[in-house]
Write a protein that holds these residues in place. Structure first.
Motif, PDB file in Angstrom:
ATOM      1  N   THR A  62      44.785  38.584  41.460  1.00  0.00           N
ATOM      2  CA  THR A  62      46.107  39.207  41.558  1.00  0.00           C
ATOM      3  C   THR A  62      46.299  40.233  40.437  1.00  0.00           C
ATOM      4  O   THR A  62      45.924  39.988  39.296  1.00  0.00           O
ATOM      5  CB  THR A  62      47.204  38.117  41.535  1.00  0.00           C
ATOM      6  OG1 THR A  62      48.449  38.725  41.808  1.00  0.00           O
ATOM      7  CG2 THR A  62      47.279  37.405  40.215  1.00  0.00           C
ATOM      8  N   GLU A  63      46.863  41.374  40.777  1.00  0.00           N
ATOM      9  CA  GLU A  63      46.884  42.466  39.792  1.00  0.00           C
ATOM     10  C   GLU A  63      47.842  42.209  38.640  1.00  0.00           C
ATOM     11  O   GLU A  63      47.601  42.650  37.529  1.00  0.00           O
ATOM     12  CB  GLU A  63      47.177  43.815  40.462  1.00  0.00           C
ATOM     13  CG  GLU A  63      48.568  43.918  41.036  1.00  0.00           C
ATOM     14  CD  GLU A  63      48.844  45.282  41.654  1.00  0.00           C
ATOM     15  OE1 GLU A  63      47.950  46.132  41.667  1.00  0.00           O
ATOM     16  OE2 GLU A  63      49.975  45.467  42.130  1.00  0.00           O
ATOM     17  N   ASP A  64      48.932  41.479  38.892  1.00  0.00           N
ATOM     18  CA  ASP A  64      49.809  41.240  37.748  1.00  0.00           C
ATOM     19  C   ASP A  64      49.591  39.838  37.169  1.00  0.00           C
ATOM     20  O   ASP A  64      50.507  39.045  36.981  1.00  0.00           O
ATOM     21  CB  ASP A  64      51.290  41.528  38.030  1.00  0.00           C
ATOM     22  CG  ASP A  64      51.745  40.973  39.352  1.00  0.00           C
ATOM     23  OD1 ASP A  64      50.907  40.385  40.047  1.00  0.00           O
ATOM     24  OD2 ASP A  64      52.935  41.130  39.677  1.00  0.00           O
ATOM     25  N   TYR A 122      43.803  38.732  32.245  1.00  0.00           N
ATOM     26  CA  TYR A 122      43.375  40.121  32.488  1.00  0.00           C
ATOM     27  C   TYR A 122      42.286  40.521  31.488  1.00  0.00           C
ATOM     28  O   TYR A 122      41.250  41.079  31.854  1.00  0.00           O
ATOM     29  CB  TYR A 122      44.606  41.039  32.365  1.00  0.00           C
ATOM     30  CG  TYR A 122      44.301  42.511  32.520  1.00  0.00           C
ATOM     31  CD1 TYR A 122      44.275  43.111  33.773  1.00  0.00           C
ATOM     32  CD2 TYR A 122      44.038  43.308  31.397  1.00  0.00           C
ATOM     33  CE1 TYR A 122      44.000  44.457  33.916  1.00  0.00           C
ATOM     34  CE2 TYR A 122      43.761  44.652  31.535  1.00  0.00           C
ATOM     35  CZ  TYR A 122      43.743  45.232  32.788  1.00  0.00           C
ATOM     36  OH  TYR A 122      43.466  46.558  32.926  1.00  0.00           O
ATOM     37  N   THR A 154      38.501  41.413  32.550  1.00  0.00           N
ATOM     38  CA  THR A 154      38.075  42.814  32.434  1.00  0.00           C
ATOM     39  C   THR A 154      37.109  43.044  31.274  1.00  0.00           C
ATOM     40  O   THR A 154      36.280  43.944  31.333  1.00  0.00           O
ATOM     41  CB  THR A 154      39.282  43.767  32.259  1.00  0.00           C
ATOM     42  OG1 THR A 154      40.018  43.363  31.095  1.00  0.00           O
ATOM     43  CG2 THR A 154      40.183  43.757  33.478  1.00  0.00           C
ATOM     44  N   THR A 174      37.991  42.527  41.533  1.00  0.00           N
ATOM     45  CA  THR A 174      38.856  43.555  42.113  1.00  0.00           C
ATOM     46  C   THR A 174      40.295  43.069  41.982  1.00  0.00           C
ATOM     47  O   THR A 174      40.600  41.937  42.391  1.00  0.00           O
ATOM     48  CB  THR A 174      38.537  43.784  43.610  1.00  0.00           C
ATOM     49  OG1 THR A 174      37.151  44.134  43.719  1.00  0.00           O
ATOM     50  CG2 THR A 174      39.388  44.893  44.193  1.00  0.00           C
ATOM     51  N   PHE A 175      41.153  43.897  41.397  1.00  0.00           N
ATOM     52  CA  PHE A 175      42.573  43.557  41.322  1.00  0.00           C
ATOM     53  C   PHE A 175      43.259  43.969  42.613  1.00  0.00           C
ATOM     54  O   PHE A 175      43.028  45.066  43.124  1.00  0.00           O
ATOM     55  CB  PHE A 175      43.239  44.286  40.152  1.00  0.00           C
ATOM     56  CG  PHE A 175      42.920  43.664  38.826  1.00  0.00           C
ATOM     57  CD1 PHE A 175      43.421  42.409  38.500  1.00  0.00           C
ATOM     58  CD2 PHE A 175      42.113  44.317  37.918  1.00  0.00           C
ATOM     59  CE1 PHE A 175      43.119  41.826  37.283  1.00  0.00           C
ATOM     60  CE2 PHE A 175      41.808  43.740  36.692  1.00  0.00           C
ATOM     61  CZ  PHE A 175      42.316  42.487  36.373  1.00  0.00           C
ATOM     62  N   VAL A 176      44.104  43.068  43.107  1.00  0.00           N
ATOM     63  CA  VAL A 176      44.817  43.344  44.355  1.00  0.00           C
ATOM     64  C   VAL A 176      46.262  42.897  44.205  1.00  0.00           C
ATOM     65  O   VAL A 176      46.553  41.937  43.488  1.00  0.00           O
ATOM     66  CB  VAL A 176      44.184  42.553  45.533  1.00  0.00           C
ATOM     67  CG1 VAL A 176      44.849  42.932  46.846  1.00  0.00           C
ATOM     68  CG2 VAL A 176      42.702  42.798  45.633  1.00  0.00           C
ATOM     69  N   ASP A 177      47.142  43.577  44.884  1.00  0.00           N
ATOM     70  CA  ASP A 177      48.518  43.114  45.011  1.00  0.00           C
ATOM     71  C   ASP A 177      48.481  41.955  46.016  1.00  0.00           C
ATOM     72  O   ASP A 177      48.402  42.170  47.227  1.00  0.00           O
ATOM     73  CB  ASP A 177      49.392  44.263  45.529  1.00  0.00           C
ATOM     74  CG  ASP A 177      50.803  43.806  45.853  1.00  0.00           C
ATOM     75  OD1 ASP A 177      51.085  42.588  45.758  1.00  0.00           O
ATOM     76  OD2 ASP A 177      51.622  44.667  46.217  1.00  0.00           O
ATOM     77  N   ALA A 226      47.767  50.558  33.287  1.00  0.00           N
ATOM     78  CA  ALA A 226      47.723  49.321  34.079  1.00  0.00           C
ATOM     79  C   ALA A 226      49.099  48.651  34.071  1.00  0.00           C
ATOM     80  O   ALA A 226      49.542  48.104  35.084  1.00  0.00           O
ATOM     81  CB  ALA A 226      46.660  48.373  33.525  1.00  0.00           C
ATOM     82  N   GLN A 259      51.536  50.593  36.390  1.00  0.00           N
ATOM     83  CA  GLN A 259      51.223  50.323  37.789  1.00  0.00           C
ATOM     84  C   GLN A 259      51.807  48.979  38.248  1.00  0.00           C
ATOM     85  O   GLN A 259      52.089  48.778  39.422  1.00  0.00           O
ATOM     86  CB  GLN A 259      49.700  50.300  37.913  1.00  0.00           C
ATOM     87  CG  GLN A 259      49.147  50.390  39.309  1.00  0.00           C
ATOM     88  CD  GLN A 259      47.672  49.997  39.296  1.00  0.00           C
ATOM     89  OE1 GLN A 259      46.975  50.165  38.281  1.00  0.00           O
ATOM     90  NE2 GLN A 259      47.198  49.473  40.406  1.00  0.00           N
ATOM     91  N   ARG A 260      51.994  48.061  37.307  1.00  0.00           N
ATOM     92  CA  ARG A 260      52.492  46.732  37.636  1.00  0.00           C
ATOM     93  C   ARG A 260      54.000  46.594  37.408  1.00  0.00           C
ATOM     94  O   ARG A 260      54.532  45.485  37.417  1.00  0.00           O
ATOM     95  CB  ARG A 260      51.740  45.692  36.796  1.00  0.00           C
ATOM     96  CG  ARG A 260      50.292  45.521  37.238  1.00  0.00           C
ATOM     97  CD  ARG A 260      49.434  44.932  36.127  1.00  0.00           C
ATOM     98  NE  ARG A 260      48.085  44.637  36.580  1.00  0.00           N
ATOM     99  CZ  ARG A 260      47.112  45.533  36.703  1.00  0.00           C
ATOM    100  NH1 ARG A 260      47.331  46.803  36.427  1.00  0.00           N
ATOM    101  NH2 ARG A 260      45.904  45.165  37.101  1.00  0.00           N
TER     102      ARG A 260
END
Ligand SMILES: *Cc1c(COP(=O)(O)O)cnc(C)c1O
Length: 385
Positions: free
Chosen positions: A98-100, A106, A110, A121-124, A349, A352-353
């Motif tokens: 999950t991206e957030d 994180y 990363t 892969t980060f995804v919503d 980043a 974007q979140r």
């Protein structure tokens, strides 16, 4: 007899205490790094405390019982508890995450895992189609956090589990915000549930700890192997503290959630607040999904003021909450994610979140709610419109 979880909170760990037949209501703290063996051929249950200690065993049993799982593990921190199941992966494996996600997770995913050839892969994850599209032939795990930190984004747990099963993947879920009381993730098919026990489980801003539960015997074996190989188990005095604090989690969480709802509604109706992120507000994105998989809106909310100057004026004007990282304590904790929990994330980043310069997060404690609302009202007066 099937018992309610509130009962397990109180009694989950103490049976181990009874096991020595002395009847202690609280489990003894076994301050022993090593254990005498009676025979050269036949070792007892415990040999060396990194591998196992009776106080830790009592806590781990309690954790498993709370989650309705077979296996529980206690770690030196929440991030150690996040790391252990990810270390069951091998070079060449991939995760969809999950991206957030929590800032420390994180950083791990990363900065550290790629060195060992584990990619991501980060995804919503509120978008199930996007999750499925991100799956690669070498994907092994879907890693989710719901509600997420700090914008309380909701992921459909059952939807994620269905995708995982279809593609033969494991689901790992960070359940820190909801606790085992209010989000029964193992029952929904999640393979590994993770908590930063530093937060609501311990609840007094006293110890750093993490826990995991799973029903998967192979994952359990692998996670135990990593706990022992890396030496990241929770120290015995902290195990005791956590056992004690878990007992009051039910009443703490309920009272804190009640206050969080009132504070969220106050902020929602305040002209200087641009947006409130809280799953207890019907306007919150994912409200219906959240309430289909959780029995509480939780005690953490975030809110967006105009800009950095507004956030600074507000934070410096409040008198009751401590201004600090962390959450889940009996004292309210106000924090500034861009410079605290999410400082490890690059500015792009964060943007974007939705972690804007005016975003503040509040973990509501056990103070009188009228005092908290009054404090927020006077602090908002100090914010330029
Ligand atoms: C705090 C936190 C962690 C990390 O836990 P530590 O105990 O600080 O290592 C992981 N996930 C979430 C959601 C958290 O809030």
């Amino acid at each position: 007899m099937g018992k309610h979880i509130e009962t397990a909170l109180i009694h989950g760990a103490i049976r181990e205490g009874y096991a020595d037949k002395k009847g202690a209501v609280n489990p003894p703290i076994y301050l022993s790094s090593t254990f005498h063996q009676e025979s050269i051929d036949d070792f007892g249950e415990y040999d060396y405390a990194r591998s196992g200690n009776p106080t830790r065993a009592a806590l781990e049993k309690c954790i498993a019982e709370l989650e309705g799982a077979q296996f529980g593990y206690a770690f030196a921190s929440g991030i150690a508890a996040v790391t252990a199941p990810l270390m069951t992966l091998s070079q060449g494996d991939h995760i969809v995450i999950t991206e957030d996600v929590y800032g420390g997770t994180y950083r791990l995913v990363t900065k550290l895992l790629p060195r060992y050839g584990i990619t991501h892969t980060f995804v919503d994850c509120s978008d199930l189609a996007a999750v499925e599209a991100a799956i690669q032939p070498n994907t092994k795990v879907l890693f989710i956090e719901t509600p997420s930190n700090p914008t309380l984004k909701i992921t459909d747990i059952r939807g994620i589990v269905a995708i995982a099963k279809k593609h033969n993947l494991k689901t790992f879920l960070d359940n820190t915000f909801m606790t085992p009381l209010h989000q029964r993730t193992i029952e929904m098919g999640v393979d590994v549930v993770i908590h930063s026990a530093t937060k609501f489980l311990s609840g007094h801003s006293d110890i750093i700890a993490g826990v995991i539960a799973t029903n998967d015997p192979q994952l359990a074996e692998d996670i135990y192997f990593i706990q022992n190989s890396c030496g990241t188990a929770l120290g015995v005095q902290d195990c005791y503290t956590l056992i004690q604090n878990i007992k009051t989690m039910g009443v703490r969480f309920e009272a804190e959630t009640k206050s969080a709802q009132i504070l969220a509604e106050f902020l929602h109706n305040h002209p200087k607040v641009e947006h409130v992120y809280y799953p207890g507000l019907p306007t919150h994105e994912g409200y219906d999904i959240h309430h289909s998989q959780s029995t509480s809106a939780g005690a953490v909310l975030s809110f967006r003021l105009k800009d950095y100057a507004a956030a600074k004026a507000f934070a410096e004007a409040t008198e009751i909450p401590v201004f600090a990282v962390s959450l889940g304590g009996v004292e309210s904790i106000l924090s500034y994610p861009p410079k605290m929990s999410h400082a490890a994330m690059e500015p792009e980043a964060r943007a974007q979140r939705g972690i804007t310069d005016g975003l503040l997060r509040m973990s509501v404690g056990l103070e009188n709610i009228d005092d908290l609302v009054a404090d927020f009202a006077q602090a908002l007066e100090k914010v330029d419109a």
